[in-house]
Motif scaffolding. Structure first.
Motif, PDB file in Angstrom:
ATOM      1  N   GLY A 427       0.809  -1.203   0.000  1.00 24.86           N
ATOM      2  CA  GLY A 427       0.000   0.000   0.000  1.00 24.86           C
ATOM      3  C   GLY A 427       0.844   1.255   0.000  1.00 24.86           C
ATOM      4  O   GLY A 427       0.425   2.299   0.512  1.00 24.86           O
ATOM      5  N   TRP A 428       2.041   1.150  -0.580  1.00 21.88           N
ATOM      6  CA  TRP A 428       2.952   2.296  -0.655  1.00 21.88           C
ATOM      7  C   TRP A 428       2.648   3.057  -1.933  1.00 21.88           C
ATOM      8  O   TRP A 428       2.777   2.517  -3.027  1.00 21.88           O
ATOM      9  CB  TRP A 428       4.398   1.809  -0.640  1.00 21.88           C
ATOM     10  N   ASP A 429       2.257   4.316  -1.802  1.00 23.52           N
ATOM     11  CA  ASP A 429       1.787   5.085  -2.954  1.00 23.52           C
ATOM     12  C   ASP A 429       2.865   5.309  -4.005  1.00 23.52           C
ATOM     13  O   ASP A 429       2.600   5.255  -5.203  1.00 23.52           O
ATOM     14  CB  ASP A 429       1.234   6.438  -2.500  1.00 23.52           C
ATOM     15  N   ASP A 430       4.078   5.578  -3.570  1.00 24.13           N
ATOM     16  CA  ASP A 430       5.165   5.870  -4.501  1.00 24.13           C
ATOM     17  C   ASP A 430       5.774   4.550  -4.986  1.00 24.13           C
ATOM     18  O   ASP A 430       6.777   4.056  -4.454  1.00 24.13           O
ATOM     19  CB  ASP A 430       6.221   6.741  -3.825  1.00 24.13           C
ATOM     20  N   ILE A 431       5.175   3.988  -6.029  1.00 25.10           N
ATOM     21  CA  ILE A 431       5.611   2.686  -6.529  1.00 25.10           C
ATOM     22  C   ILE A 431       7.043   2.745  -7.039  1.00 25.10           C
ATOM     23  O   ILE A 431       7.858   1.858  -6.761  1.00 25.10           O
ATOM     24  CB  ILE A 431       4.664   2.202  -7.644  1.00 25.10           C
ATOM     25  N   GLN A 432       7.364   3.809  -7.785  1.00 29.24           N
ATOM     26  CA  GLN A 432       8.698   3.902  -8.368  1.00 29.24           C
ATOM     27  C   GLN A 432       9.788   3.993  -7.316  1.00 29.24           C
ATOM     28  O   GLN A 432      10.918   3.548  -7.530  1.00 29.24           O
ATOM     29  CB  GLN A 432       8.767   5.102  -9.322  1.00 29.24           C
ATOM     30  N   LEU A 433       9.454   4.551  -6.159  1.00 30.49           N
ATOM     31  CA  LEU A 433      10.428   4.637  -5.080  1.00 30.49           C
ATOM     32  C   LEU A 433      10.807   3.237  -4.601  1.00 30.49           C
ATOM     33  O   LEU A 433      11.987   2.924  -4.404  1.00 30.49           O
ATOM     34  CB  LEU A 433       9.863   5.448  -3.919  1.00 30.49           C
ATOM     35  N   VAL A 434       9.817   2.374  -4.448  1.00 29.17           N
ATOM     36  CA  VAL A 434      10.078   0.999  -4.015  1.00 29.17           C
ATOM     37  C   VAL A 434      10.872   0.257  -5.092  1.00 29.17           C
ATOM     38  O   VAL A 434      11.814  -0.476  -4.792  1.00 29.17           O
ATOM     39  CB  VAL A 434       8.755   0.264  -3.709  1.00 29.17           C
ATOM     40  N   VAL A 435      10.496   0.478  -6.358  1.00 29.51           N
ATOM     41  CA  VAL A 435      11.211  -0.173  -7.451  1.00 29.51           C
ATOM     42  C   VAL A 435      12.682   0.241  -7.450  1.00 29.51           C
ATOM     43  O   VAL A 435      13.583  -0.593  -7.628  1.00 29.51           O
ATOM     44  CB  VAL A 435      10.556   0.168  -8.810  1.00 29.51           C
ATOM     45  N   ARG A 436      12.932   1.538  -7.233  1.00 32.45           N
ATOM     46  CA  ARG A 436      14.319   2.012  -7.222  1.00 32.45           C
ATOM     47  C   ARG A 436      15.093   1.432  -6.039  1.00 32.45           C
ATOM     48  O   ARG A 436      16.270   1.082  -6.175  1.00 32.45           O
ATOM     49  CB  ARG A 436      14.359   3.548  -7.179  1.00 32.45           C
ATOM     50  N   ARG A 437      14.435   1.331  -4.886  1.00 34.81           N
ATOM     51  CA  ARG A 437      15.124   0.791  -3.710  1.00 34.81           C
ATOM     52  C   ARG A 437      15.479  -0.678  -3.896  1.00 34.81           C
ATOM     53  O   ARG A 437      16.549  -1.133  -3.496  1.00 34.81           O
ATOM     54  CB  ARG A 437      14.276   0.976  -2.447  1.00 34.81           C
ATOM     55  N   VAL A 438      14.590  -1.411  -4.517  1.00 29.97           N
ATOM     56  CA  VAL A 438      14.875  -2.815  -4.812  1.00 29.97           C
ATOM     57  C   VAL A 438      16.053  -2.903  -5.778  1.00 29.97           C
ATOM     58  O   VAL A 438      16.964  -3.721  -5.613  1.00 29.97           O
ATOM     59  CB  VAL A 438      13.636  -3.525  -5.393  1.00 29.97           C
ATOM     60  N   GLY A 439      16.059  -2.036  -6.810  1.00 24.69           N
ATOM     61  CA  GLY A 439      17.153  -2.035  -7.761  1.00 24.69           C
ATOM     62  C   GLY A 439      18.476  -1.686  -7.114  1.00 24.69           C
ATOM     63  O   GLY A 439      19.518  -2.282  -7.425  1.00 24.69           O
ATOM     64  N   GLU A 440      18.445  -0.733  -6.196  1.00 19.79           N
ATOM     65  CA  GLU A 440      19.676  -0.342  -5.519  1.00 19.79           C
ATOM     66  C   GLU A 440      20.205  -1.478  -4.648  1.00 19.79           C
ATOM     67  O   GLU A 440      21.407  -1.755  -4.623  1.00 19.79           O
ATOM     68  CB  GLU A 440      19.420   0.895  -4.648  1.00 19.79           C
ATOM     69  N   GLU A 441      19.281  -2.163  -3.970  1.00 19.31           N
ATOM     70  CA  GLU A 441      19.696  -3.290  -3.129  1.00 19.31           C
ATOM     71  C   GLU A 441      20.262  -4.423  -3.978  1.00 19.31           C
ATOM     72  O   GLU A 441      21.252  -5.062  -3.618  1.00 19.31           O
ATOM     73  CB  GLU A 441      18.496  -3.797  -2.326  1.00 19.31           C
ATOM     74  N   ALA A 442      19.646  -4.659  -5.131  1.00 26.26           N
ATOM     75  CA  ALA A 442      20.146  -5.703  -6.027  1.00 26.26           C
ATOM     76  C   ALA A 442      21.545  -5.368  -6.518  1.00 26.26           C
ATOM     77  O   ALA A 442      22.406  -6.240  -6.652  1.00 26.26           O
ATOM     78  CB  ALA A 442      19.192  -5.880  -7.211  1.00 26.26           C
TER      79      ALA A 442
END
Length: 641
Positions: A427-442
């Motif tokens: 339910g996190w509104d900023d979807i792209q923020l989560v996508v970027r954080r996952v990419g950074e962690e990867a």
């Protein structure tokens, strides 16, 4: 002393057997040319098939590891036996009587250690199966009938009963001509204080067979409280035949359906395999005496031949408890080449498949498999269930826990897809923020950097990634996850008149790789397929909308890539199907997001909002269903289908 096998018999036996039939007992094969069929090599681990069989020549060869030879060599390598025994096994298979030079034709000769152990196990299975119908086996019969297994199913799986006496089986087999050393080597007997005794006593038995259908061991289930043998289940010890890390119960029944349907269901016990098969799920198998491991997976992969995008499902049935979640996490952290094709099926109330069939019938077992959940989703949702997603703190803590898990997904497109889903589920509104954080962690995982900083309350507290992902990262041409997207772009560039409005209606968001997104935007900037251009002029018009050399090269590549159709007449139907498949995947992501929102709404407290979203969900589900039907109706026109 036994004589030698004459050369004429060796040649005659070789001519009478079809090498593809023998190899096909171990490896799923598919046509690869006029006189060639291929599969995944059984002698080394590989993802793409380099193992070829030439039926007209009677030979096999692996271009990956170099193994090759005739049908005898194949059997020697697979079963770890000598040449003579390989010839004898093939002779038995085709019904050829060998005329031994100097030794006659007597079948009583020593046919080799392995053959003797197989014969001893087969005789033991007949002995145990006959005893299952005797009065002393009443407890065993009751165990089976209480679980809705009738006599026909006992016979189908060869169930038996080990008698109460100390040496009933041993003496029976010795009367048939077997020596104690052979029975001990087969794991059927052992040395007692007063002489040879049976290994199993007063237990319900299941014969364990290899791919060729030979009995190689047994699994024994405790029935009586005063049974002093350790463990509820006891299996044959490791022998020349029985290697528990490679053996799967039920594989002899399931192998053809696994190869045909490209699906294998892994359950935890003998009765679960029986329940699955009797309910119509004929691809079920179970490990024997050990956890399902890498060698088991290799056996299944050779049957699944999962090098194809649409093939190779592995479905685990785990308990819905903490142990099941732990097992799923272990599978998640295993071979990432297969994780994307791995699914989890959890029965309600923690039931196993046998209990589910017993309480709810065959249809419930089939529904269990049909409702399977992708492994990635099962693991992520399991972790999210430990957090309260109704408040900000709970959502932040959920992201703190799950972002590193999603980042472990090695496939780039799949990882991004689940990062998007994760934002919706949390339910996190900023979807792209989560996508970027996952990419950074990867990225940190690849470079050995530090772990992801703790996520704090509020989107502003989440630092942006240091490097934006560039559209200039070239997508892999053979990436199965991006297959439909790539083919859709190729269709629009090569056949704009056919792709037409169907392609133009596909939103940019349907494309998940940055490079494909860039090409989709360029096609729109060039006026879309309705621009009236075609051929080199149309491709040039699209390419002119970027100065990125890699993207321009990608446009050229897509414009010249051959579409997988048998004839030109099949092109329109193929394009219709592949565009529908791309649209369907995008609609599926929207459906997942809607479901996530509905899960966090209360129908009683917000009835109007809930019903509006529910109406949207129903409409999207119907739309996706029509797209799926359209896609499936046209996929048969691909080359080689």
């Amino acid at each position: 002393m036994a004589g030698r096998i004459p050369d004429r018999d060796i040649a005659a036996i070789r001519e009478r057997v079809r090498i593809e039939d023998v190899v096909g007992e171990y490896v799923a094969l598919k046509r690869a040319g006029a006189d060639s069929i291929k599969g995944l090599c059984p002698f080394h681990d590989e993802k793409s098939p380099s193992f070829h069989v030439r039926p007209n020549h009677g030979l096999f060869h692996c271009f990956g590891c170099g193994e090759g030879g005739d049908v005898y060599k194949f059997l020697q390598q697979m079963e770890h036996i000598g040449f003579v025994e390989a010839v004898e096994q093939i002779a038995d298979r085709v019904g050829y009587q060998i005329n031994y030079e100097g030794g006659g034709t007597s079948v009583q000769r020593d046919r080799g250690t392995r053959s003797r152990l197989v014969a001893a196990n087969a005789a033991a299975q007949e002995f145990y199966a006959a005893l299952l119908h005797e009065p002393e086996a009443e407890a065993a019969r009751k165990y089976l009938t209480d679980r809705n297994f009738d006599k026909a199913s006992w016979q189908q799986f060869g169930c038996g009963y080990a008698p109460a006496g100390w040496d009933g089986l041993t003496k029976h087999l010795q009367r048939l001509g077997f020596e104690f050393k052979e029975l001990e080597a087969a794991g059927l007997s052992k040395q007692g204080k007063r002489g040879p005794i049976d290994r199993f006593h007063r237990r319900l038995l299941w014969p364990i067979r290899n791919l060729g259908g030979e009995v190689i061991g047994f699994g024994a289930r405790k029935l009586f409280d005063d049974d002093t043998m350790p463990g509820k289940y006891v299996n044959t010890p490791e022998t020349l035949l029985y290697k528990k890390s490679q053996v799967l119960f039920g594989l002899d029944h399931a192998k053809r359906d696994i190869s045909k349907g490209h699906q294998a269901v892994v359950v935890e016990g003998y009765t679960d395999v029986m329940a699955m098969h009797l309910a119509g799920v004929k691809t079920a198998v179970a490990s024997c005496g050990t956890a399902f491991g890498e060698e088991h997976m290799q056996v299944l992969r050779r049957l699944l031949m999962d090098d194809n995008f649409w093939r190779g499902e592995i479905i685990y049935t785990f308990d819905g408890d903490a142990a099941g979640q732990a097992a799923a996490l272990k599978a998640f952290s295993g071979d990432q080449r297969l994780a994307g094709q791995t699914y989890i099926a959890v029965a309600p109330d923690g039931q196993d498949p046998c209990e589910l069939r017993q309480h709810s019938g065959d249809s419930a077992v089939r529904d269990l498999v049909a409702r399977r959940t992708p492994l990635y989703e099962f693991v992520i949702r399991g972790l999210l269930a430990e957090h309260n997603l109704d408040d900000v703190e709970g959502r932040v803590e959920a992201l703190r826990r799950t972002v590193p898990v999603v980042a472990q997904i090695k496939d780039n497109a799949t990882r991004k897809g689940y990062a998007t889903k994760l934002a919706g589920w949390v339910g996190w509104d900023d979807i792209q923020l989560v996508v970027r954080r996952v990419g950074e962690e990867a990225k940190k995982n690849r470079t050995g950097g530090s772990s992801t900083p703790a996520l704090k309350s509020g989107a502003a507290a989440l630092p942006a990634p240091r490097v934006e992902e560039s559209s200039s990262v070239r997508p892999a041409p053979n990436d199965p996850v991006l297959y439909a997207q790539r083919q859709s772009l190729s269709a629009a560039l090569q056949y704009p008149g056919i792709a037409g409005v169907s392609f133009d209606a596909i939103d940019t968001a349907a494309f998940t790789h940055p490079a494909y997104v860039a090409v989709r935007i360029m096609i729109a900037q060039a006026g879309g397929t309705a621009a009236g251009l075609s051929g080199a002029e149309w491709v040039a018009a699209v390419a002119d909308h970027t100065d990125d050399l890699m993207i321009r090269a990608l446009v050229s590549e897509l414009a010249n890539e051959q579409l997988p159709v048998r004839t030109q007449n099949d092109t329109p139907r193929f394009i219709t199907g592949i565009l529908a498949r791309t649209q369907e995947a995008w609609v599926g992501r929207q459906i997942a997001e809607l479901k996530s929102k509905l899960q966090r709404l209360s129908a009683s407290e917000e009835p109007e909002t809930y019903m509006t979203l529910f109406g949207d969900l129903v409409a999207l589900e119907q739309y996706r269903k029509s797209l799926a039907a359209q896609a499936m109706g046209n996929e048969g026109y691909a080359a080689g289908a």
